[in-house]
Write an enzyme that holds these catalytic residues in place. Structure first.
Site, short mmCIF file in Angstrom:
data_model
loop_
_atom_site.label_atom_id
_atom_site.label_comp_id
_atom_site.label_asym_id
_atom_site.label_seq_id
_atom_site.Cartn_x
_atom_site.Cartn_y
_atom_site.Cartn_z
N CYS A 140 0.85 -1.20 0.00
CA CYS A 140 0.00 0.00 0.00
C CYS A 140 0.88 1.24 0.00
O CYS A 140 1.76 1.38 0.84
CB CYS A 140 -0.89 0.00 1.25
SG CYS A 140 -1.94 1.46 1.38
N ARG A 149 7.10 5.69 -8.06
CA ARG A 149 7.87 4.45 -8.21
C ARG A 149 8.36 3.93 -6.84
O ARG A 149 9.47 3.40 -6.73
CB ARG A 149 9.07 4.63 -9.16
CG ARG A 149 8.70 5.17 -10.54
CD ARG A 149 7.83 4.25 -11.36
NE ARG A 149 8.53 3.01 -11.75
CZ ARG A 149 7.89 1.97 -12.30
NH1 ARG A 149 6.58 1.98 -12.45
NH2 ARG A 149 8.56 0.89 -12.66
N LEU A 150 7.49 4.07 -5.80
CA LEU A 150 7.86 3.51 -4.49
C LEU A 150 7.63 2.00 -4.45
O LEU A 150 8.37 1.27 -3.80
CB LEU A 150 7.02 4.18 -3.38
CG LEU A 150 7.52 5.51 -2.85
CD1 LEU A 150 6.60 6.02 -1.74
CD2 LEU A 150 8.94 5.38 -2.32
N LEU A 389 -5.17 -13.82 2.02
CA LEU A 389 -6.10 -12.93 2.73
C LEU A 389 -6.20 -11.57 2.02
O LEU A 389 -5.25 -11.16 1.38
CB LEU A 389 -5.60 -12.72 4.18
CG LEU A 389 -5.51 -14.04 4.96
CD1 LEU A 389 -4.80 -13.79 6.27
CD2 LEU A 389 -6.88 -14.64 5.13
C1 LIG Z 1 -16.51 -4.95 -1.86
O1 LIG Z 1 -15.40 -4.17 -1.52
C2 LIG Z 1 -14.27 -4.27 -2.31
C3 LIG Z 1 -13.17 -3.50 -1.90
C4 LIG Z 1 -12.00 -3.55 -2.67
C5 LIG Z 1 -11.91 -4.36 -3.81
C6 LIG Z 1 -13.01 -5.12 -4.18
C7 LIG Z 1 -12.95 -6.00 -5.41
C8 LIG Z 1 -11.83 -7.01 -5.22
N1 LIG Z 1 -10.68 -6.76 -5.62
N2 LIG Z 1 -12.16 -8.20 -4.58
C9 LIG Z 1 -11.22 -9.18 -4.41
O2 LIG Z 1 -10.03 -9.05 -4.67
C10 LIG Z 1 -11.73 -10.47 -3.86
C11 LIG Z 1 -12.93 -10.99 -4.25
C12 LIG Z 1 -13.33 -12.23 -3.74
C13 LIG Z 1 -12.50 -12.92 -2.84
N3 LIG Z 1 -11.32 -12.39 -2.45
C14 LIG Z 1 -10.93 -11.19 -2.93
O3 LIG Z 1 -9.73 -10.67 -2.53
C15 LIG Z 1 -9.22 -11.17 -1.30
C16 LIG Z 1 -7.94 -11.94 -1.61
C17 LIG Z 1 -6.84 -11.00 -2.10
N4 LIG Z 1 -6.62 -9.91 -1.15
C18 LIG Z 1 -7.84 -9.10 -0.94
C19 LIG Z 1 -8.96 -9.97 -0.38
C20 LIG Z 1 -14.20 -5.09 -3.44
#
Ligand SMILES: COc1cccc(CC(=N)NC(=O)c2cccnc2OC2CCNCC2)c1
Length: 389
Positions: A140, A149-150, A389
Site C-alpha cells: 500500500c 515508483r515507491l 487474505l
Molecule cells: C466490496 O469491496 C471491495 C473493496 C475492494 C476491492 C473489491 C474487489 C476485489 N478486488 N475483490 C477481491 O479481490 C476479492 C474478491 C473475492 C474474494 N477475495 C478477494 O480478494 C481477497 C484476496 C486477495 N486480497 C484481498 C482480499 C471489493
C-alpha cells in the site's frame, strides 16, 4: 503496458509462455547469505524505512489507518477494503513470522507512515515439492505518493529481507495482470442482505424484479440443516488438520498446513475468522469443515451506510456432507452473524456450488503469482488450493 520492473525479476515472463523447454521449478538458484545485499535499498531522500511491530497497538493502529484510507478499492471506487486491527494482527503473526518482514515507509519530517508491505512465511506445496515461501500482501502506498515508483523499491526491499532468511520463493495476488499469472480466478458474491447491497450500489435490482421478490429470493433458513454442524474448537485441531491435509493434497498448489498452522489460521477468532465442522452424531468422526474470514469494506460516499460487512470463503472440506449443503450452512451462519455478502473465488471445488447457491459473478478477477518459481502450464482455478487474505 511496459512491465519495466517485472521484466527484471525472476518471474515467468510473457515471452516464455508456451516454451515447454523451460523446466518447472525455481528460476534463479539461492545465493549465499553473505552475497545478499546487507543494507536496505535507497528510498527517495525525504523517506525512511521502518519496521512495523504489529504487537504494538500504536503501530497496528497506524497500519490500520494507512490501509483504511489508501488500500485496494473496487474498479468503480465505491468500496475500499477495511481490514480490522485484530485481523491484521492475526494475518501477520502466524507461527514462525518475522517482524522484519512487516515493512513501513515513513516521511522523515512528519514520521507519518506513508507506505507498507508485508511477508509471512508459509510452506506451499507445488505438485510434489513443498517449498518454503513468503506470502506477500498489503502493498500500500499513500494516495498522495502514487507514481513516485515507491512500489518497486518496496518489493525489492521485502525480497531482500526474505532472502536474508534463506527463503527464495514467494506467492502473491493482484487484481492486475503482471508477468505472469499461475492462474486467474473469478470472484463471486452471494447476497445475504440484498436490500442494503442494492441501497449502496454493490448489487442492482434484477430485471423484472421487485425489492420484496429479491429479498425472498435470497432468504435463508434461521439455522444450519446439517446434524452435528458446530463451531470448531481447540480439541478439533488434530482431526481438522488430517481432514484438510488430505483434501488439499489433490490440488497442484496448496499450503502444507501442520497442526500449528491449523491452530493459528483456522481456530475461530471473533470478527476475524469463523470455522465450523460436522461431527457425526453417531460416530463423533469429523467429516466436513468450512471457514470464512471477515473483511469489511468502507462504503465511499453513501448517505445511509458506511460499512459493508463481507465474509470471504476460506478453506472448505466435504467428505460426507454434500459441499452444496455444507456451504449453504456456511451462508446461514454468515447471515446469522449479520454479514451483508459472502464472497468466494472459483478455486478448489467452489464452482460446484456457486450458481446453485445463488452467487453472482463479480466484475473483476484475482490473479495468483509465484516469485522465482516457474509453473509449466497455467493452472485452472480448480487446480488451485491456496486462499490468500
Ligand atoms: C466490496 O469491496 C471491495 C473493496 C475492494 C476491492 C473489491 C474487489 C476485489 N478486488 N475483490 C477481491 O479481490 C476479492 C474478491 C473475492 C474474494 N477475495 C478477494 O480478494 C481477497 C484476496 C486477495 N486480497 C484481498 C482480499 C471489493
Amino acid at each position: 503496458k511496459t512491465h519495466k520492473f517485472w521484466e527484471s525479476q525472476p518471474v515467468g515472463q510473457f515471452k516464455d509462455i508456451g516454451d515447454s523447454s523451460l523446466p518447472e521449478g525455481p528460476i534463479e538458484s539461492p545465493t549465499l547469505l553473505s552475497e545478499v545485499k546487507q543494507e536496505p535499498y535507497n528510498l527517495p531522500s525525504q523517506y525512511e524505512w521502518t519496521t512495523c511491530d504489529m504487537e504494538s497497538d500504536v503501530t497496528c493502529d497506524e497500519v490500520y489507518n494507512l490501509l483504511k484510507s489508501n488500500y485496494v478499492e473496487d474498479d468503480e471506487n465505491m468500496f475500499r477494503f477495511n481490514y480490522s486491527q485484530e485481523f491484521l494482527s492475526w494475518a501477520l503473526r502466524p507461527p514462525g513470522y518475522y517482524r522484519s518482514w512487516h515493512i513501513g515507509v515513513r516521511a522523515k519530517a512528519s514520521k507519518k507512515l506513508v507506505a507498507f508491505i508485508t511477508g509471512v512465511p508459509a510452506r506451499i506445496r507445488v505438485r510434489d515439492e513443498v517449498v518454503k515461501m513468503a506470502e506477500i500482501n498489503f502493498l500500500c502506498v499513500h494516495k498522495k505518493l502514487r507514481s513516485k515508483r515507491l512500489a518497486p523499491v518496496m518489493i525489492k526491499e521485502v525480497t531482500r529481507r526474505v532472502h536474508l532468511e534463506n527463503i527464495w520463493q514467494a506467492a502473491y495476488t493482484a487484481g492486475v495482470v503482471l508477468p505472469t499469472p499461475i492462474t486467474t480466478c473469478q470472484y463471486w458474491h452471494r447476497s445475504l442482505n440484498p436490500k442494503k447491497l442494492i441501497d449502496v450500489g454493490f448489487s442492482r435490482l434484477g430485471a423484472r424484479m421487485t425489492m420484496s421478490r429479491t429479498i425472498k429470493l435470497y432468504k435463508l433458513p434461521d439455522s444450519p440443516a446439517t446434524p452435528g454442524f458446530r463451531k470448531m474448537e481447540l480439541r478439533d485441531v488434530p482431526a481438522v488438520t488430517r481432514l484438510l491435509r488430505n483434501y488439499l493434497s489433490q490440488f497442484v498448489v496448496a499450503p502444507d498446513f501442520d497442526e500449528n498452522d491449523v491452530e493459528h489460521w483456522l481456530l475461530p477468532t471473533e470478527n476475524v475468522i469463523d470455522s465450523y465442522l460436522v461431527e457425526s452424531p453417531e460416530t463423533h468422526e469429523i467429516t466436513d469443515f468450512c471457514s470464512f474470514y471477515t473483511l469489511p469494506s468502507s462504503i465511499l460516499g453513501n448517505q445511509n451506510h458506511s460499512a459493508l460487512k463481507a465474509a470471504y470463503s476460506y478453506y472448505n472440506v466435504s467428505t460426507k456432507t454434500p459441499l452444496l449443503q455444507l456451504m449453504n450452512d456456511a451462508l446461514i451462519v454468515a447471515k446469522q452473524k449479520d454479514f451483508d455478502v459472502f464472497n468466494a473465488l472459483d478455486v478448489m471445488h467452489n464452482e460446484s456450488f456457486l450458481k446453485e447457491l445463488k452467487f453472482g459473478p463479480g466484475d473483476g478477477q484475482l490473479h495468483y503469482y509465484l516469485y522465482n518459481y516457474r509453473i509449466k502450464h497455467t493452472l485452472r482455478p480448480s487446480e488451485l488450493g491456496l486462499v490468500l487474505l
